[in-house]
Write an enzyme that holds these catalytic residues in place. Structure first.
Site, PDB file in Angstrom:
ATOM      1  N   THR A 120      83.400 -26.265 -29.236  1.00 32.65           N
ATOM      2  CA  THR A 120      82.935 -25.464 -28.102  1.00 32.65           C
ATOM      3  C   THR A 120      83.813 -24.256 -27.839  1.00 32.65           C
ATOM      4  O   THR A 120      85.023 -24.274 -28.108  1.00 32.65           O
ATOM      5  CB  THR A 120      82.906 -26.335 -26.827  1.00 32.65           C
ATOM      6  OG1 THR A 120      82.643 -25.513 -25.687  1.00 32.65           O
ATOM      7  CG2 THR A 120      84.236 -27.028 -26.589  1.00 32.65           C
ATOM      8  N   TYR A 144      86.996 -30.962 -20.677  1.00 30.62           N
ATOM      9  CA  TYR A 144      85.997 -30.893 -21.740  1.00 30.62           C
ATOM     10  C   TYR A 144      86.525 -30.079 -22.912  1.00 30.62           C
ATOM     11  O   TYR A 144      86.522 -30.528 -24.066  1.00 30.62           O
ATOM     12  CB  TYR A 144      84.702 -30.279 -21.202  1.00 30.62           C
ATOM     13  CG  TYR A 144      83.710 -29.926 -22.286  1.00 30.62           C
ATOM     14  CD1 TYR A 144      83.171 -30.901 -23.108  1.00 30.62           C
ATOM     15  CD2 TYR A 144      83.314 -28.601 -22.487  1.00 30.62           C
ATOM     16  CE1 TYR A 144      82.260 -30.570 -24.110  1.00 30.62           C
ATOM     17  CE2 TYR A 144      82.408 -28.264 -23.471  1.00 30.62           C
ATOM     18  CZ  TYR A 144      81.884 -29.255 -24.286  1.00 30.62           C
ATOM     19  OH  TYR A 144      80.996 -28.926 -25.282  1.00 30.62           O
TER      20      TYR A 144
END
Length: 332
Positions: A120, A144
């Protein structure tokens, strides 16, 4: 050079994973999907693939690898909601980092030579410059992003010690749906902007929240690089082809278009496509959200045999809207 075996896709019953399964099958690969179906849907897995209901950290995954002669793993399974990662970080270190470690261990034990990891842009944190290149600092501002960066580090270390090569693909904002209507984003309570907006457009939501209007951007709202999920899925197939052709090399690459749109610009696109005006509610910023994330995609364009085919915001919205209407009509 052909792959000698099947591709195991973890999280293949989820949003991005199901599209990767379609792209692999369309390219002629044989696919086995491992998914615990906590957030995924069995009906989202193309019937040409084999579905095994199992968690990726289950040690029996080695038996699946052996039974299906798995020669490559595409790892999508994990948790992906940034604000939730801030409020429940241990969930993200369990579902993303610890589970990935277990899966890599199973891959090494079984002698799987190729591994593609769903990473990501959140690994960059608040970027020092935009667009962001792969060599820029990785300083996540939420659990995250850190959970994914830790997984990238594990892959790098494991590849140095074992006969495994890998591709870490750092996604920017994934949106849209399969242009043929075979899959799309179906998760209940999704937090992706375009998904929320098309839900509002067909009456599933009363309004769209705009979280943060005081960012240092052209209109004060957050700017993101939106990539069509079908283009992203095809990038994974290109990554696999590259890994097979370069068995001693690994790579970490951005997946984006190199152009950003603000939240308000995206909502304007939804208004255009639907010929209606969404109810927009201005809210405060969410924890862990940077102002602007836009990819420098020069490296992926020069490394893989891949180029975007669907880099049009209105087109992304149209495909997402068509899928949302399909879900409503089918009662899903």
């Amino acid at each position: 050079m052909a792959l000698d075996g099947k591709v195991l896709v973890t999280g293949g019953a989820g949003y991005i994973g199901s599209h990767a399964v379609l792209a692999l099958l369309d390219a002629g690969y044989e696919v086995v999907v491992v998914d615990n179906l906590v957030t995924g849907f069995a009906w989202a897995v193309d019937p040409r693939a084999t579905l095994v209901e199992m968690a990726v950290e289950d040690p029996r995954i080695g038996e699946v690898v052996a039974e299906h002669r798995v020669a490559a793993i595409m790892h999508f399974a994990g948790s992906v909601v940034v604000p939730e990662s801030v409020s429940d970080p241990l969930k993200y270190y369990r579902n993303n980092t610890a589970a990935t470690r277990a899966l890599i261990e199973s891959a090494v034990a079984a002698g799987v030579p190729h591994f593609i990891f769903s990473s990501t842009a959140a690994t960059y944190g608040t970027p020092a410059r935009v667009p962001i290149a792969e060599g820029d600092p990785t300083q996540p501002i939420n659990p995250y992003g850190m959970s994914k960066l830790m997984s990238e580090a594990m892959l790098k270390d494991v590849a140095a010690a074992h006969p495994l090569n890998y591709a870490c693909l750092r996604y920017f904002n994934v949106a849209g749906a399969d242009p043929q209507g075979r899959s799309g984003q179906s998760t209940l309570g999704a937090t992706h902007l375009i998904k929320i907006a098309v839900e509002a457009a067909i009456g599933k939501r009363a309004h769209v929240g705009v979280y943060g209007t005081d960012f240092d951007t052209r209109d004060g709202t957050g700017v993101r690089d939106y990539i069509h999920v079908a283009d992203l899925a095809e990038a994974h197939v290109a990554a696999l082809d590259w890994l097979v052709a370069h068995p001693r090399e690994s790579v970490t690459l951005n997946c984006g278009y190199g152009r950003g749109f603000s939240v308000l610009e995206v909502l304007d696109a939804v208004d255009r496509v639907t010929n209606r005006t969404l109810d927009r509610r201005m809210e405060g910023r969410r924890a862990g959200d940077p102002a602007e994330l836009v990819a420098d995609n020069a490296a992926i364009l020069s490394t893989f045999d891949w180029a975007p085919k669907r880099a049009d915001l209105d087109g992304i919205v149209r495909d997402a809207l068509a899928w949302e209407r399909h879900l409503a009509e089918s009662g899903r």
